[in-house]
Design a protein around this motif. Sequence first.
Motif, PDB file in Angstrom:
ATOM      1  N   UNK A  49      50.220   5.496 -29.451  1.00 57.85           N
ATOM      2  CA  UNK A  49      49.893   4.216 -30.084  1.00 57.85           C
ATOM      3  C   UNK A  49      50.298   3.045 -29.220  1.00 57.85           C
ATOM      4  N   UNK A  50      51.487   3.110 -28.630  1.00 61.78           N
ATOM      5  CA  UNK A  50      51.949   2.019 -27.771  1.00 61.78           C
ATOM      6  C   UNK A  50      51.106   1.928 -26.503  1.00 61.78           C
ATOM      7  N   UNK A  51      50.725   3.066 -25.951  1.00 59.88           N
ATOM      8  CA  UNK A  51      49.859   3.076 -24.768  1.00 59.88           C
ATOM      9  C   UNK A  51      48.522   2.417 -25.081  1.00 59.88           C
ATOM     10  N   UNK A  52      47.924   2.784 -26.208  1.00 60.99           N
ATOM     11  CA  UNK A  52      46.623   2.220 -26.605  1.00 60.99           C
ATOM     12  C   UNK A  52      46.733   0.715 -26.841  1.00 60.99           C
ATOM     13  N   UNK A  53      47.793   0.277 -27.518  1.00 61.87           N
ATOM     14  CA  UNK A  53      47.985  -1.152 -27.773  1.00 61.87           C
ATOM     15  C   UNK A  53      48.073  -1.945 -26.474  1.00 61.87           C
ATOM     16  N   UNK A  54      48.830  -1.424 -25.515  1.00 65.61           N
ATOM     17  CA  UNK A  54      48.996  -2.131 -24.242  1.00 65.61           C
ATOM     18  C   UNK A  54      47.675  -2.189 -23.477  1.00 65.61           C
ATOM     19  N   UNK A  55      46.906  -1.119 -23.506  1.00 64.42           N
ATOM     20  CA  UNK A  55      45.627  -1.081 -22.790  1.00 64.42           C
ATOM     21  C   UNK A  55      44.614  -2.028 -23.425  1.00 64.42           C
ATOM     22  N   UNK A  56      44.551  -2.077 -24.746  1.00 64.67           N
ATOM     23  CA  UNK A  56      43.514  -2.830 -25.449  1.00 64.67           C
ATOM     24  C   UNK A  56      43.798  -4.323 -25.598  1.00 64.67           C
ATOM     25  N   UNK A  57      45.037  -4.746 -25.381  1.00 61.42           N
ATOM     26  CA  UNK A  57      45.381  -6.151 -25.617  1.00 61.42           C
ATOM     27  C   UNK A  57      45.777  -6.842 -24.321  1.00 61.42           C
ATOM     28  N   UNK A  58      44.925  -7.743 -23.826  1.00 61.88           N
ATOM     29  CA  UNK A  58      45.172  -8.412 -22.541  1.00 61.88           C
ATOM     30  C   UNK A  58      46.479  -9.196 -22.492  1.00 61.88           C
ATOM     31  N   UNK A  59      46.939  -9.728 -23.647  1.00 63.15           N
ATOM     32  CA  UNK A  59      48.177 -10.512 -23.604  1.00 63.15           C
ATOM     33  C   UNK A  59      49.415  -9.625 -23.364  1.00 63.15           C
ATOM     34  N   UNK A  60      49.225  -8.298 -23.403  1.00 70.75           N
ATOM     35  CA  UNK A  60      50.308  -7.376 -23.077  1.00 70.75           C
ATOM     36  C   UNK A  60      50.234  -6.884 -21.627  1.00 70.75           C
ATOM     37  N   UNK A  61      49.284  -7.427 -20.863  1.00 70.85           N
ATOM     38  CA  UNK A  61      49.140  -7.014 -19.471  1.00 70.85           C
ATOM     39  C   UNK A  61      50.091  -7.829 -18.589  1.00 70.85           C
ATOM     40  N   UNK A  62      51.376  -7.619 -18.816  1.00 66.63           N
ATOM     41  CA  UNK A  62      52.436  -8.292 -18.067  1.00 66.63           C
ATOM     42  C   UNK A  62      53.352  -7.226 -17.476  1.00 66.63           C
ATOM     43  N   UNK A  63      54.214  -7.596 -16.500  1.00 67.80           N
ATOM     44  CA  UNK A  63      55.107  -6.591 -15.908  1.00 67.80           C
ATOM     45  C   UNK A  63      55.948  -5.837 -16.928  1.00 67.80           C
ATOM     46  N   UNK A  64      56.489  -6.540 -17.929  1.00 69.72           N
ATOM     47  CA  UNK A  64      57.334  -5.886 -18.930  1.00 69.72           C
ATOM     48  C   UNK A  64      56.581  -4.766 -19.632  1.00 69.72           C
ATOM     49  N   UNK A  65      55.349  -5.042 -20.052  1.00 65.88           N
ATOM     50  CA  UNK A  65      54.580  -4.037 -20.787  1.00 65.88           C
ATOM     51  C   UNK A  65      53.916  -3.037 -19.852  1.00 65.88           C
ATOM     52  N   UNK A  66      53.748  -3.415 -18.605  1.00 62.57           N
ATOM     53  CA  UNK A  66      53.262  -2.460 -17.606  1.00 62.57           C
ATOM     54  C   UNK A  66      54.275  -1.318 -17.451  1.00 62.57           C
ATOM     55  N   UNK A  67      55.555  -1.670 -17.350  1.00 57.30           N
ATOM     56  CA  UNK A  67      56.595  -0.642 -17.245  1.00 57.30           C
ATOM     57  C   UNK A  67      56.781   0.092 -18.574  1.00 57.30           C
ATOM     58  N   UNK A  68      56.597  -0.619 -19.684  1.00 57.83           N
ATOM     59  CA  UNK A  68      56.692   0.037 -20.988  1.00 57.83           C
ATOM     60  C   UNK A  68      55.564   1.046 -21.169  1.00 57.83           C
ATOM     61  N   UNK A  69      54.386   0.731 -20.640  1.00 56.53           N
ATOM     62  CA  UNK A  69      53.262   1.677 -20.632  1.00 56.53           C
ATOM     63  C   UNK A  69      53.661   2.952 -19.894  1.00 56.53           C
ATOM     64  N   UNK A  70      54.258   2.787 -18.717  1.00 53.19           N
ATOM     65  CA  UNK A  70      54.680   3.954 -17.927  1.00 53.19           C
ATOM     66  C   UNK A  70      55.803   4.717 -18.618  1.00 53.19           C
TER      67      UNK A  70
END
Length: 315
Positions: A49-70
Motif C-alpha cells: 500500500x505504501x509503495x503504491x501510494x508513493x508511486x501514484x502521488x507526485x507530491x510524494x516524489x521527494x528524497x524522503x519518500x524515495x527512500x521510504x519506497x525502497x
Amino acid sequence: MTRERMALGNDSSVTEFILLGLTQNQELQLPLFFLFLGIYVVSVVGNLGLIVLIVLNPHLHTPMYYFLFNLSFTDLCYSSVITPRMLVGFVKQNIISHAECLTQLFFFCFFVIDECYILTAMAYDRYAAICKPLLYQVTMSHRVCLLMTVGVYVMGLLEAITHTGNMLSLTFCDGNIINHYMCDISPLLQLSCRSTSMNEVVVFIVVGFNVTVPSLTIFISYTLILSNILSIHSTAGRSKAFSTCGSHVIALSLFFGAVAFMYLKPSSASVDDDDKVSTIFYTIVGPMLNPFIYSIRNKDVHIALRKTLKRSTFP
C-alpha cells in the motif's frame, strides 16, 4: 536411523536440513500459525500500500519518500523470504535442502543489509533537510539519491555473497537439525563438524562493520539534528522537527537493537528462545510495523491516501 542422520548421503555430507521452528510445543503450533499468517498479511498489505501510494502521488516524489519506497520494498522482500517458510514449520515437519537453505540465507542477508543502509541513508536525508534546508535540493538531488540507492544494493549484494560463500566452506557431517525457523548464520555454524573459528571472524567483521559504520553515521546525523532543533526558538518548529525524526528513530531502535543482540556475540553460544524472539523483531514484526510507523502521523501520506481512494471511488 535418527533424524540427525536421515539426510546424510553416501559421502557423509548433509543434503537436507530440518528446521525445528519457533517452538516444539504442539498446542501452540496452530495459534502461532494464524498469528504469524496475520502479521505477514498485514505486512504485505501495508508495504504494498505504501509503495503504491508513493508511486501514484507526485507530491510524494521527494528524497524522503524515495527512500521510504525502497524501505517498504526491502521489508516486503525479506519478510517474504522468511515468513512463508516459517509458516510451513507450524503445520508439518519443515525440511529444506542444502541449496534452498543457502539461497534463503543469501536473500535474507541481501535484504537485511539493504535495510541497514537504507535506514542510514534516511538518517542522512533528515540531517540534510533539518540542518541544511537551503541546500537540501542540491544535497539530496535525484542523482545523489540514485547513487546512494545503487550503493545500498551493491553493499547488500557484496556482503550477501561474502556471508553465503563463508557458509559454503562449512562441512556438515554430524547433524542436520537447525534449531531455528530459518537458515541463519549462527545455527549453521553450530552444525559444522569442522573448526569454524575463521568463519566466525568473517561474520564478526562483516556484521560489526554493518552495525558500527551505520550506527556512527546515524549517531552523528542525529547529534547534529538535535543540536539544530534545540537552537530553534519556535515551539511549533521544534515540534515539527521532532515529529519528522521520531518515526525514523523508532524504526532504527527496533532494527539495530535486535540485530546487535543476535549477531554481536560468539556463535558458539547456542541459539535459544531469546535469539529467536530477537530475530522475529527485525524479520517479521519490523516489516509489519514500519508502514504504520511512517504513516500514522504523516499528513502527506494521509493526503495521498485520501486522493487515491477518491480517484478509485470516483474515476
